[in-house]
Write an enzyme that holds these catalytic residues in place. Structure first.
Site, mmCIF file in Angstrom:
data_model
loop_
_atom_site.group_PDB
_atom_site.id
_atom_site.type_symbol
_atom_site.label_atom_id
_atom_site.label_comp_id
_atom_site.label_asym_id
_atom_site.label_seq_id
_atom_site.Cartn_x
_atom_site.Cartn_y
_atom_site.Cartn_z
ATOM 1 N N SER A 209 -28.581 29.973 74.096
ATOM 2 C CA SER A 209 -27.132 30.035 74.163
ATOM 3 C C SER A 209 -26.521 28.763 73.575
ATOM 4 C CB SER A 209 -26.659 30.211 75.616
ATOM 5 O OG SER A 209 -25.252 30.110 75.703
ATOM 6 N N LYS B 182 -18.653 33.133 77.221
ATOM 7 C CA LYS B 182 -19.640 32.497 78.100
ATOM 8 C C LYS B 182 -19.188 32.672 79.544
ATOM 9 C CE LYS B 182 -21.635 30.784 74.409
ATOM 10 N NZ LYS B 182 -22.902 31.327 73.897
ATOM 11 N N SER C 255 -23.932 38.206 69.766
ATOM 12 C CA SER C 255 -25.166 37.436 69.906
ATOM 13 C C SER C 255 -25.845 37.764 71.231
ATOM 14 C CB SER C 255 -24.865 35.929 69.840
ATOM 15 O OG SER C 255 -24.208 35.513 71.022
ATOM 16 N N SER D 71 -26.468 35.442 73.602
ATOM 17 C CA SER D 71 -26.279 34.308 74.502
ATOM 18 C C SER D 71 -25.910 34.699 75.923
ATOM 19 C CB SER D 71 -25.207 33.365 73.946
ATOM 20 O OG SER D 71 -23.929 33.972 73.989
#
Length: 381
Positions: A338, A209, A152, A154
């Site tokens: 995100s 993350k 992704s 994010s």
């Protein structure tokens, strides 16, 4: 090209399930019935029945389908697959060595007087070949390094969709594979680390993350700035960020702990807007094209329409209570696109997988260039 890959993925799902009964059938035949046919009819005269020959011819293609599904699956526990493969091949090899090989030798002596030798069944040959490879890969992935693919946006601009990264598995202690239970303390997570972890709401899915909150921290997000224990983390502007898929965002530099990295920011009450519902066609035609096929088809592009602080709170603003012991707070570098702790909460220590360290490849069929060679080998700040 992308349509072909999607078609192959759809075919791989039923084919991978079909591989189980066909594989078991071929294994039993090569292990038990094929040697009997060779003893009864002779090694040169023995001929497999037509259904068996068809199954043997089909099996390699089914194995390819299984491999394709393993590569493309986002929710599959690959460590569990490796563990089952290691245990299964090891058991087959051991049982044949202790039981069936001796039975074959006795049957050959009784049926042919020792004049004929029966080759080792293909099942056993494959098991002997795969067992050490699967065991070594399992050990390396579980305790040393493991590859992951970024799925992704994010973590943009630090990580792009299509980046393949190396994750250090021992940075936060050694854990047993599959159950992910820590059995040896080595190191601990640090503020600013880019961390791979099991998504708390869906533990079979891995997320990545940046760690911004440690146990005991009080964390706020205000106008895309992090406020940790009352101290606002400075964002240094590097200008606008516009790549065709994202329009009008701000590119900022941030320092968390020992990590200095870039973040993307859009100070807005409404967040990012799908460009195909916002931009005037005449204006959009003068902008760079979005080279991400899915983004271009779904939303056209993501557009930032900033609003002043006086008009209201930023859509990404959030305030957390004190992070408890054994938990961590994770937020993406793409602050306005995100899915992170602001939406689903904290990450327990038992969900940590490892620390992301380096990009080893980049491959994305959604982009026009497919491979971004310039990113290969980059360290992750």
């Amino acid at each position: 090209m992308h349509d072909i890959v999607d078609l192959l993925k759809q075919i791989a799902v039923p084919a991978s399930w079909l591989a189980i009964p066909v594989g078991i059938w071929c294994a039993i035949d090569s292990w038990i019935f094929a040697p009997r046919r060779q003893i009864e009819l002779g090694a040169h005269a023995a001929k497999d029945p037509a259904p068996v020959r068809f199954a043997y011819a089909l099996l390699p293609w089914l194995v390819v389908a299984v491999i394709l599904r393993l590569i493309t699956a986002e929710t599959l526990d690959f460590s569990l697959v490796l563990l089952l493969l290691s245990v299964g091949t090891g058991i087959v090899w051991l049982i044949d060595h202790l039981v069936f090989r001796k039975q074959r030798e006795k049957a050959m002596m009784k049926g042919t007087g020792g004049e004929m030798t029966i080759p080792e069944p293909g099942t056993v040959d494959y098991a002997r070949s795969f067992f050490p490879v699967a065991a070594i890969v399992l050990i390396v992935r579980a305790f040393i390094f493991e590859p992951f693919r970024i799925p992704s946006d994010s973590m943009m601009p630090t990580l792009l969709d299509g980046d393949f990264i190396v994750v250090n598995k021992y940075a936060y202690g050694l854990r047993w594979p599959v159950v992910n239970r820590k059995f040896l303390e080595i190191g601990s997570p640090q503020r600013g680390d880019v961390v791979v972890f099991r998504h708390p709401p869906h533990p079979n899915v891995n997320y990545i993350k940046r760690l911004v909150g440690l146990p005991g921290d009080r964390v706020e997000v205000h106008d895309d700035h992090l406020v940790i224990n009352g101290q606002t983390i400075e964002l240094t502007s590097k200008g606008d960020y516009t790549d065709g898929c994202y329009i009008g965002l701000k590119l900022m530099t941030e320092t968390l702990g020992e990590h200095t990295h870039e973040v993307m920011s859009c100070r807005s009450e409404i967040g990012l807007i799908p460009g195909n519902r916002f931009l005037d066609p005449a204006t959009a035609g003068s902008l760079p094209a979005c080279d991400r096929k899915r983004t271009a088809a779904d939303v056209g592009r993501w557009v930032c329409r900033e609003t002043p602080s006086a008009s209201g709170r930023d859509r990404g603003d959030y305030q957390f209570e004190i992070v408890p012991d054994g938990y961590y707070l994770m937020i993406g570098d793409n602050r306005d696109n995100s899915d992170d702790s602001r939406g689903w909460g904290l990450v327990p220590d038992q969900n940590l997988v490892g620390k992301a360290t380096r990009i080893w490849f980049n491959f994305d069929l959604q982009r026009g260039s497919v491979i971004n060679w310039s990113r290969i080998g980059d360290s992750i700040p």
